[in-house]
Design a protein around this motif. Sequence first.
Motif, mmCIF file in Angstrom:
data_model
loop_
_atom_site.group_PDB
_atom_site.id
_atom_site.type_symbol
_atom_site.label_atom_id
_atom_site.label_comp_id
_atom_site.label_asym_id
_atom_site.label_seq_id
_atom_site.Cartn_x
_atom_site.Cartn_y
_atom_site.Cartn_z
ATOM 1 N N PRO A 1 1.138 4.559 -13.139
ATOM 2 C CA PRO A 1 2.116 4.214 -14.186
ATOM 3 C C PRO A 1 3.436 3.683 -13.632
ATOM 4 C CG PRO A 1 1.059 6.308 -14.667
ATOM 5 C CD PRO A 1 0.653 5.945 -13.281
ATOM 6 N N ARG A 2 3.893 4.251 -12.532
ATOM 7 C CA ARG A 2 5.167 3.796 -11.971
ATOM 8 C C ARG A 2 5.014 2.469 -11.242
ATOM 9 N NH1 ARG A 2 7.709 9.532 -9.787
ATOM 10 N NH2 ARG A 2 7.201 10.734 -11.652
ATOM 11 N N LEU A 3 3.862 2.272 -10.621
ATOM 12 C CA LEU A 3 3.623 0.973 -9.996
ATOM 13 C C LEU A 3 3.554 -0.128 -11.046
ATOM 14 C CD1 LEU A 3 1.032 1.638 -7.137
ATOM 15 C CD2 LEU A 3 3.394 0.883 -6.921
ATOM 16 N N THR A 4 2.940 0.165 -12.173
ATOM 17 C CA THR A 4 2.882 -0.821 -13.253
ATOM 18 C C THR A 4 4.263 -1.135 -13.794
ATOM 19 O OG1 THR A 4 0.685 0.021 -13.850
ATOM 20 C CG2 THR A 4 1.822 -1.322 -15.491
ATOM 21 N N PHE B 1 9.578 6.211 -5.283
ATOM 22 C CA PHE B 1 9.761 5.062 -6.163
ATOM 23 C C PHE B 1 11.238 4.691 -6.289
ATOM 24 C CE2 PHE B 1 5.518 6.379 -7.382
ATOM 25 C CZ PHE B 1 4.874 5.163 -7.486
ATOM 26 N N ALA B 2 12.120 5.664 -6.094
ATOM 27 C CA ALA B 2 13.546 5.339 -6.057
ATOM 28 C C ALA B 2 13.883 4.506 -4.830
ATOM 29 C CB ALA B 2 14.377 6.625 -6.064
ATOM 30 N N ALA B 3 13.136 4.684 -3.738
ATOM 31 C CA ALA B 3 13.346 3.856 -2.550
ATOM 32 C C ALA B 3 12.736 2.474 -2.707
ATOM 33 C CB ALA B 3 12.754 4.554 -1.323
ATOM 34 N N LEU B 4 11.660 2.362 -3.496
ATOM 35 C CA LEU B 4 11.034 1.065 -3.712
ATOM 36 C C LEU B 4 11.851 0.172 -4.642
ATOM 37 C CD1 LEU B 4 7.194 1.701 -4.077
ATOM 38 C CD2 LEU B 4 8.317 0.135 -2.500
ATOM 39 N N ALA B 5 12.581 0.773 -5.586
ATOM 40 C CA ALA B 5 13.330 -0.014 -6.568
ATOM 41 C C ALA B 5 14.377 -0.919 -5.926
ATOM 42 C CB ALA B 5 13.961 0.916 -7.602
ATOM 43 N N PRO B 6 15.244 -0.441 -5.009
ATOM 44 C CA PRO B 6 16.196 -1.365 -4.379
ATOM 45 C C PRO B 6 15.545 -2.385 -3.464
ATOM 46 C CG PRO B 6 16.362 0.815 -3.398
ATOM 47 C CD PRO B 6 15.493 0.948 -4.605
ATOM 48 N N VAL B 7 14.383 -2.036 -2.884
ATOM 49 C CA VAL B 7 13.666 -3.006 -2.061
ATOM 50 C C VAL B 7 13.223 -4.193 -2.916
ATOM 51 C CG1 VAL B 7 11.567 -3.365 -0.711
ATOM 52 C CG2 VAL B 7 12.920 -1.315 -0.360
ATOM 53 N N LYS B 8 12.744 -3.905 -4.112
ATOM 54 C CA LYS B 8 12.355 -4.981 -5.014
ATOM 55 C C LYS B 8 13.588 -5.744 -5.502
ATOM 56 C CE LYS B 8 10.339 -6.021 -9.484
ATOM 57 N NZ LYS B 8 9.770 -5.500 -10.747
ATOM 58 N N ALA B 9 14.654 -5.023 -5.845
ATOM 59 C CA ALA B 9 15.859 -5.678 -6.353
ATOM 60 C C ALA B 9 16.482 -6.605 -5.320
ATOM 61 C CB ALA B 9 16.876 -4.620 -6.785
ATOM 62 N N ALA B 10 16.327 -6.282 -4.050
ATOM 63 C CA ALA B 10 16.885 -7.126 -2.987
ATOM 64 C C ALA B 10 16.027 -8.340 -2.679
ATOM 65 C CB ALA B 10 17.076 -6.299 -1.714
ATOM 66 N N VAL C 1 9.767 12.046 4.363
ATOM 67 C CA VAL C 1 9.320 13.267 3.709
ATOM 68 C C VAL C 1 10.107 13.353 2.405
ATOM 69 C CG1 VAL C 1 9.125 15.760 3.880
ATOM 70 C CG2 VAL C 1 8.860 14.356 5.927
ATOM 71 N N GLN C 2 9.451 13.028 1.316
ATOM 72 C CA GLN C 2 10.157 12.870 0.051
ATOM 73 C C GLN C 2 9.215 13.153 -1.112
ATOM 74 O OE1 GLN C 2 11.391 8.777 0.058
ATOM 75 N NE2 GLN C 2 9.351 8.030 0.560
ATOM 76 N N SER C 3 9.814 13.314 -2.265
ATOM 77 C CA SER C 3 9.034 13.555 -3.482
ATOM 78 C C SER C 3 8.546 12.225 -4.047
ATOM 79 C CB SER C 3 9.884 14.295 -4.509
ATOM 80 O OG SER C 3 10.993 13.495 -4.896
ATOM 81 N N GLN C 4 7.743 12.323 -5.086
ATOM 82 C CA GLN C 4 7.240 11.114 -5.730
ATOM 83 C C GLN C 4 8.378 10.309 -6.350
ATOM 84 O OE1 GLN C 4 4.549 12.781 -8.585
ATOM 85 N NE2 GLN C 4 3.351 13.881 -7.048
ATOM 86 N N GLU C 5 9.328 10.999 -6.954
ATOM 87 C CA GLU C 5 10.462 10.301 -7.553
ATOM 88 C C GLU C 5 11.290 9.582 -6.493
ATOM 89 O OE1 GLU C 5 9.602 13.382 -8.108
ATOM 90 O OE2 GLU C 5 8.918 13.331 -10.189
ATOM 91 N N ALA D 1 0.842 -1.199 0.000
ATOM 92 C CA ALA D 1 0.000 0.000 0.000
ATOM 93 C C ALA D 1 0.873 1.243 0.000
ATOM 94 C CB ALA D 1 -0.922 0.003 1.218
ATOM 95 N N LEU D 2 0.458 2.253 -0.760
ATOM 96 C CA LEU D 2 1.169 3.524 -0.852
ATOM 97 C C LEU D 2 0.212 4.660 -0.556
ATOM 98 C CD1 LEU D 2 2.538 1.537 -3.186
ATOM 99 C CD2 LEU D 2 3.827 3.609 -3.667
ATOM 100 N N ASP D 3 0.697 5.634 0.217
ATOM 101 C CA ASP D 3 -0.125 6.788 0.552
ATOM 102 C C ASP D 3 0.762 7.824 1.219
ATOM 103 O OD1 ASP D 3 -2.274 8.410 0.704
ATOM 104 O OD2 ASP D 3 -3.409 7.234 2.151
#
Length: 474
Positions: free
Chosen positions: A308-311, A277-286, A270-274, A211-213
Amino acid sequence: MAEVREQKQRAEYRQQWHACFDQWLDALETHRKDPKPTLEDLTHAVWECRQELTGQLTATLLEQRFAAAQAQRQAPCPQCGRPGAARAVPTRTVETRVGKVEVARPYFYCGPCGHGVAPLEAVVGLAAGRKQCALHRAAAKRAAAVPYETAREVVAALTGRALGTERLHTVTKAVAEGLSGWEVAPPRQERAAQIAAVAAGKRRRPILVLALDGAYGPRRPESARGSRPGRKKQRAQRARWPGEGHEATGFRCSLVAGDRSVHLLSGHQVQSQEELFAALAPVKAAGLIPEEQVRLCVIAAGAAWIWPRLTQLFPSARQLLDYYHCAQYLHRVAARQYSEESAQAQEWAAALRVRLCVGEVARVLRDRQHLPPTSAAAAAALANLQEYLATHRQRLPTGSHRRGGSPVGSGGLEAAHKFIAQVRRKRSGAGWYQTHSNHMLALRCAKYTGTYERVLGRYRQRMLTKSQQKHLKK
């Protein structure tokens, strides 16, 4: 003979311990003047004098365990390897959770290199500064749960050591510095064990909900930094900067286990949208979100930037629009079409919610086309609703989703926003710089993810390295 020497040495150690205890009893003698002390008076007296005993016992234990190292007279230089003679055996007083401890350690200096070192400090694990890591860890743990002033009082009451609020703030910042998803995330073995426990006895793979919010919190602008006019240490009666708010976006991964949710991982910053998703990418890669072991279900609101980015990140995941966010959207449209808080508005929104819940999206879109708007604002709201439902038509929850066990709302993430982000940051008069807010959020995520001790161990290792480098200087 070795056994005799060991028994003799043990007797000498016990004599030293008894001497420490005798000194502590002498300190308690002053409280015997009261002829009729209460139990509270006696316990208070013992509590006030306890650190004198525990500190002396700790110093005696160090002297006994490291007697050979304290008697060392030569040590190689860590830079050139030349043997150096001990210049002196200075005593260093440090503050720990059990009181003040005096540590005698030989100091070696290499003339050609111009470097000095105290090897016993690395062996014992002495950190730079007077207050040691265990005290810092206890302080940071309290400060991550309650305001700094309350944390200061709690630490002083439990340890007898006084730390100011500024020191607490500095320690908390140092503990959380550089934390990333790798540090906060639980080990892969632990996560695999949780998934296996939930999947035991079931034919289908368990459901993992991502979940994202976002959630707003108080913000202090960078312009508020710097000195203020007036006397030092005098708190301003009113902030000289306007109040602001910032959004802490985050994600939460949890396993659906029947009627409960098993928390796996949370990330709030406290971060931007970019940056999210930049934090989610290494979580998935790991491999922290194992799509091959679970049925991944992604839940989010209807914001256009999310899907679009979740897809792109999780193309095989089942996408669900948060039903309760959608319900709020319907009620806002009903307030434009009918008078706000009217029974007709409530009935219209409730009817649409039921139809959407059972998967009758096509019927809702058809009925909306035949609904005449009552005003220009209502016409715009109804047009937006038509576009909103058409865009997220495939993401709206249906009865098959419920039967399959998929959740229809992001209640778990909303709860995480409350007890991770909001409880600590949203307080009367609070204002957070973005850096400090992110440090606090990282510590609280580590606490509720179960990796807090690993974060504290990382901080202790950094402090020990800093202490060793301190002596390797000219």
